[in-house]
Design an enzyme around this catalytic site. Structure first.
Site, PDB file in Angstrom:
ATOM      1  N   LYS A 242      -0.087   4.060   9.353  1.00 40.27           N
ATOM      2  CA  LYS A 242       0.566   4.299   8.066  1.00 40.27           C
ATOM      3  C   LYS A 242      -0.441   4.679   6.982  1.00 40.27           C
ATOM      4  CE  LYS A 242       1.558   0.594   5.690  1.00 40.27           C
ATOM      5  NZ  LYS A 242       0.775   0.596   4.425  1.00 40.27           N
TER       6      LYS A 242
ATOM      7  N   LYS B 205      -6.692   1.338  -3.735  1.00 39.43           N
ATOM      8  CA  LYS B 205      -6.414   0.755  -2.416  1.00 39.43           C
ATOM      9  C   LYS B 205      -6.537   1.806  -1.318  1.00 39.43           C
ATOM     10  CE  LYS B 205      -5.183  -2.175   0.742  1.00 39.43           C
ATOM     11  NZ  LYS B 205      -3.889  -2.886   0.805  1.00 39.43           N
TER      12      LYS B 205
ATOM     13  N   THR C 209       0.862  -1.185   0.000  1.00 40.92           N
ATOM     14  CA  THR C 209       0.000   0.000   0.000  1.00 40.92           C
ATOM     15  C   THR C 209       0.892   1.227   0.000  1.00 40.92           C
ATOM     16  OG1 THR C 209      -1.690  -1.187   1.253  1.00 40.92           O
ATOM     17  CG2 THR C 209      -1.806   1.218   1.262  1.00 40.92           C
TER      18      THR C 209
END
Length: 311
Positions: A250, A182, A106
């Site tokens: 994150k 994503k 990602t």
């Protein structure tokens, strides 16, 4: 013409870089489909587990990539992906011409585009292919893959896509589009987990039967996939990290950076990020992301099943 095309009867050779809970499941799925799979991880014990499964262990990323038709990178973020490609013993210098690098991390779409350009300049293919579905679907080969890249990259990667995924969405011919999809998923997932944990801890604060709350909500309009999945962990008092708090520190941080660059407000994602940061600061960063419920309980005095401090 690739050697795979020239020798259609031989096994496809794949390398998996990153044999954590996701990467190991993906590598196992490839082996079940008859691929010849080499694996590398920074943790030797992870490589040993894959060898026990019948895979080939490798001492470095470059060693794993030698002779591979497809290199699948299952690391955390763009910086780690760059290191896998171009760091010491990186795969870019070891991959054969025409091989494909499949990036499952990602990351910011701009980073994916930059990496793709650098990889393609070396005569290699790059497929931007982040995944969703968690460790269970990685093990069964039923992941959802949000992929973008050239037709050549899709064609070259097809054997591993078929082995790893229940659904492969082809989202365009430019790297970065898969990464963008994503990030939309991660925005929703992070907010939904935070909402689920807030709700179940609020129910606990009111002294409700939490098993009955779960039964009622999962049959009602307030349900979400994340409520149904993550609240099970809370009810079991089991915060073993299937997806850790730090993942959403994150990922929602990436959402914030992307939104700020576009001057686009994301107040719900921002509020959820603060809760993940608070949970991480309280020592739960490596615990399951359902630990947000424990944070709410600690703040409010609510009692949850297990009612034990973080590890």
């Amino acid at each position: 013409m690739s050697s795979l095309t020239e020798n259609p009867g031989r096994a496809v050779v794949a390398a998996v870089i990153g044999l954590g809970s996701m990467g190991l499941g993906m590598a196992r799925s490839m082996k079940r489909q008859g691929l010849d799979v080499a694996g590398y991880d920074i943790t030797p014990a992870a490589v040993d587990r894959f060898i026990v499964d019948g895979g080939r262990g490798s001492a470095t990323p470059a060693n794993a990539a030698e002779g591979a038709d497809i290199v699948v990178s299952v690391v955390v973020n763009g910086a780690q992906t760059e290191a896998v490609l171009f760091g010491p013993q990186g795969v870019a210098g070891a991959m054969k011409p025409g091989a494909v690098f499949v990036s499952c991390a990602t990351m910011d779409p701009a980073i994916a585009r930059d990496l793709a350009q650098r990889v393609e300049a070396l005569g290699l293919n790059y497929l931007d292919a982040p995944v969703s579905g968690g460790t269970a679907k990685a093990q069964t080969g039923e992941l959802t893959i949000m992929a973008s890249g050239s037709r050549q990259a899709f064609d070259a990667a097809r054997p591993v896509l078929d082995a790893m995924a229940g659904k492969v969405y082809e989202l365009g011919n430019q790297a970065g589009t898969g990464a963008a999809f994503k990030m939309i998923n991660q925005l929703l997932a992070g907010v939904h987990i935070a909402a689920a944990c807030e709700a179940i801890a609020f129910a606990a604060k009111q002294g409700l039967d939490l098993d009955k709350v779960y039964e009622v909500i999962t049959a009602s309009a307030g349900n979400s996939w994340m409520f149904e999945n993550r609240v099970r962990h809370v009810l079991a008092g089991d915060y073993t990290p299937l997806s850790a708090i730090e993942i959403f520190v994150k990922d929602l941080g990436i959402v914030q950076d992307m939104a700020r660059s576009e001057r686009y407000p994301v107040p719900l994602a921002a509020a959820a990020l603060q809760m993940y940061l608070a949970a991480s600061g309280a020592g739960m960063g490596r615990d399951d992301d359902s630990s947000l419920a424990r944070l709410y309980a600690q703040l409010s005095g609510a009692k949850l099943p297990g009612d034990q401090p973080h590890r």
